[in-house]
Design a protein around this motif. Structure first.
Motif, PDB file in Angstrom:
ATOM      1  N   THR A 179      19.668   6.669  30.248  1.00  0.00           N
ATOM      2  CA  THR A 179      19.094   7.574  29.254  1.00  0.00           C
ATOM      3  C   THR A 179      17.578   7.446  29.215  1.00  0.00           C
ATOM      4  N   LEU A 180      17.085   6.214  29.191  1.00  0.00           N
ATOM      5  CA  LEU A 180      15.639   6.037  29.097  1.00  0.00           C
ATOM      6  C   LEU A 180      14.951   6.561  30.355  1.00  0.00           C
TER       7      LEU A 180
ATOM      8  N   GLN B  94      16.023   8.894  32.340  1.00  0.00           N
ATOM      9  CA  GLN B  94      16.155  10.344  32.483  1.00  0.00           C
ATOM     10  C   GLN B  94      15.333  11.129  31.462  1.00  0.00           C
ATOM     11  N   LEU B  95      14.796  10.430  30.445  1.00  0.00           N
ATOM     12  CA  LEU B  95      13.848  11.128  29.569  1.00  0.00           C
ATOM     13  C   LEU B  95      12.676  11.658  30.380  1.00  0.00           C
ATOM     14  N   ASP B  96      12.385  11.015  31.487  1.00  0.00           N
ATOM     15  CA  ASP B  96      11.202  11.374  32.278  1.00  0.00           C
ATOM     16  C   ASP B  96      11.551  12.175  33.524  1.00  0.00           C
ATOM     17  N   MET B  97      12.822  12.526  33.685  1.00  0.00           N
ATOM     18  CA  MET B  97      13.232  13.227  34.910  1.00  0.00           C
ATOM     19  C   MET B  97      13.489  14.705  34.654  1.00  0.00           C
TER      20      MET B  97
END
Lengths: 240, 271
Positions: free
Chosen positions: B226-227, B229-232
């Motif tokens: 989750t962390l 994928q916040l940036d993906m």
């Protein structure tokens, strides 16, 4: 398969895809997932279809994945090159693919939830533009209670739909929430009473969506999906 | 794990029922953090993440407050570990130690619960915001008043807060410096649950014990996904979802390791 799933029904410009395995609370095997994919594509290709709606026959929207038929049978030919064993078998690859098709569909997509929207059901719901639910519908992702987790993209979608605060309780504990709680945190847009028939209760909303300009909707949704992923300057320049 | 006392304040740690309970303790200063306390907190969390007897982490404050912020000008000794990174600027020392603590807590491979009573302000809000769960007393107050002191805190709250509560609300909170009530924090989703102040500690403990019974490693993978994928972008995230599930079941990697140990060329099967 005993009977077709999803059932495909038309209400004017509204295309209903109705999961139809009610004895198993519409838990989905390979064939049902792929049936959804085919029906979605057909709806996208049909210019008369303006709204695509996912719901379930019987007592539930969708109670998750039907793990039993996940043997070799029913794997779609179009994904034969992607049949790579994962730690829990190949099922997640298909779910990842079909939920992505819903998420990337540029027509309005609506999930009508009642009973249970759990596991794969929750994945499909979170891949639609709009989520309508009965007040008492049980929603969530209990796979963590078995030490498992889905990999169809909840980890991308959920923090963008409801804010990161609610990701931890929904995904780490595996506890189910009600439709009312889901509406409070912004996951569900509208509620209906538990004894309402979801497709009837939502009809006015669905037909209002169908009257929107399809081209404008398409462009706006594509821009929104782009905007979620790109840096501000990239987005603004690409829109100019 | 020893109870640790450092500098002007203390950071206490103990383990019970698979829960590591870390308490901030700086009497008279509402548990405001200085450098030694931040280093101690990070160290306790890092140790907990390696300890098989620790499966959830609880962070709270003694004396009626979670954490009132920091104490500029009274931050204690600069930690030796970061001596090569000590640099000043128009806003004081660079927040190297603050970031070290916050990054350690955010990346913890255990579920982390912040227990918020009294004041959670400034650096205290930074700390609460990188925890997975925030449980508050119904009379708690939360805010970031640093803008009112003309302080720019480069602690990453500008990244974290919009993702927790949305950009619109985060902008108000960060740029007005207004503190908010616990009820408001619950309404906007900054905290998950409220309890009467008298019941808070016990409720939080019971919750942490339930977290400690969950499949800890599965939870750690979910958290890391989750962390990250916040940036993906979406397509990248979807590939990432599948990729993290494959490495365990690739048979050729076992053959690769055997061949390396036996000093012979590997015979791969493609499985």
């Amino acid at each position: 398969m005993d009977r077709p799933s999803p059932l495909v029904e038309r209400d004017g410009p509204v295309l209903h895809l109705i999961l139809n395995n009610p004895e198993r609370l519409n838990s989905l095997g390979f064939e049902q997932h792929e049936g959804l994919y085919d029906a979605l594509r057909a709806g996208e290709d049909d210019d008369e279809v303006r709204v695509i709606v996912l719901s379930g026959a019987g007592r539930a929207f969708c109670a998750g994945d039907d793990i039993k038929p996940h043997g070799a049978d029913g794997w779609p030919d179009r994904l034969k090159h992607r049949r790579v064993p994962l730690d829990v078998g190949v099922g997640p690859i298909l779910l990842n693919d079909v939920t992505s098709a819903f998420r990337n569909c540029l027509k309005p997509t609506v999930a009508l939830m009642h009973g249970y929207a759990v596991g794969a059901g929750y994945d499909y719901a979170s891949s639609c533009d709009f989520r309508l639910s009965t007040r008492g519908c049980r929603i969530g992702d209990p796979r963590i209670k078995l030490g498992l987790w889905g990999c169809e993209g909840w980890s991308y979608k959920l923090p963008r739909l409801v804010g990161q605060t609610w990701v931890a309780p929904l995904t780490f504990t595996g506890d189910l929430i009600t439709g009312e709680q889901a509406e409070e945190i912004g996951f569900v847009h509208r509620l209906f009473d538990d004894d309402a028939a979801p497709r009837e209760a939502a009809a006015a909303f669905l037909h209002a969506l169908a009257r929107l300009d399809a081209g404008a909707y398409r462009a706006k949704k594509a821009d929104l999906l782009l905007g979620l992923d790109q840096a501000y300057d990239h987005v603004v320049r690409s829109l100019a | 794990m020893p109870e640790t006392t450092t500098g002007a304040g203390a950071v206490h740690a103990r383990i019970a029922d698979s829960v590591l309970h870390i308490e901030l303790d700086r009497p008279g200063r509402r548990n405001a953090l200085d450098h030694p306390m931040m280093m101690a907190l990070a160290e306790r969390v890092a140790e907990g993440c390696e300890d098989p007897d620790v499966r959830a982490i609880l962070i709270s404050g003694r004396g009626g407050d979670f954490c009132g912020g920091d104490t500029p000008g009274e931050m204690g000794d600069w930690p030796d570990r970061f001596r090569h990174r000590r640099s000043g600027g128009p806003h004081g020392l660079a927040p190297v130690v603050e970031q070290h603590m916050l990054r350690t807590v955010r990346a913890a491979n255990r579920p982390v619960v912040a227990v918020l009573d009294g004041e959670t302000l400034g650096l205290g809000l930074d700390l609460a915001a990188v925890c997975d769960f925030r449980i508050a007393a119904d009379d708690a107050r939360l805010g970031d008043p640093r803008i009112l002191q003309a302080r720019h805190a480069a602690t990453g709250l500008t990244y974290v807060l919009p993702r927790l509560i949305g950009q619109s609300r985060a902008t108000w909170m960060l740029l007005t410096g207004e503190a908010m009530s616990a009820a408001e924090a619950l309404r906007i989703g900054l905290v998950h649950r409220l309890h009467p102040a008298a019941a808070l500690a016990e409720e939080a403990r019971a919750f942490a014990v339930t977290l400690a019974r969950l499949p800890t490693r599965s939870l750690a993978v979910k958290k890391e996904m989750t962390l990250a994928q916040l940036d993906m972008a979406f397509e990248t995230a979807m590939s990432h979802c599948l990729a993290v599930r494959q490495t365990n079941v690739i048979e050729d990697k076992d053959e690769g390791i055997r061949a390396w140990n036996e000093r012979r060329p590997p015979r791969f099967t493609g499985r």
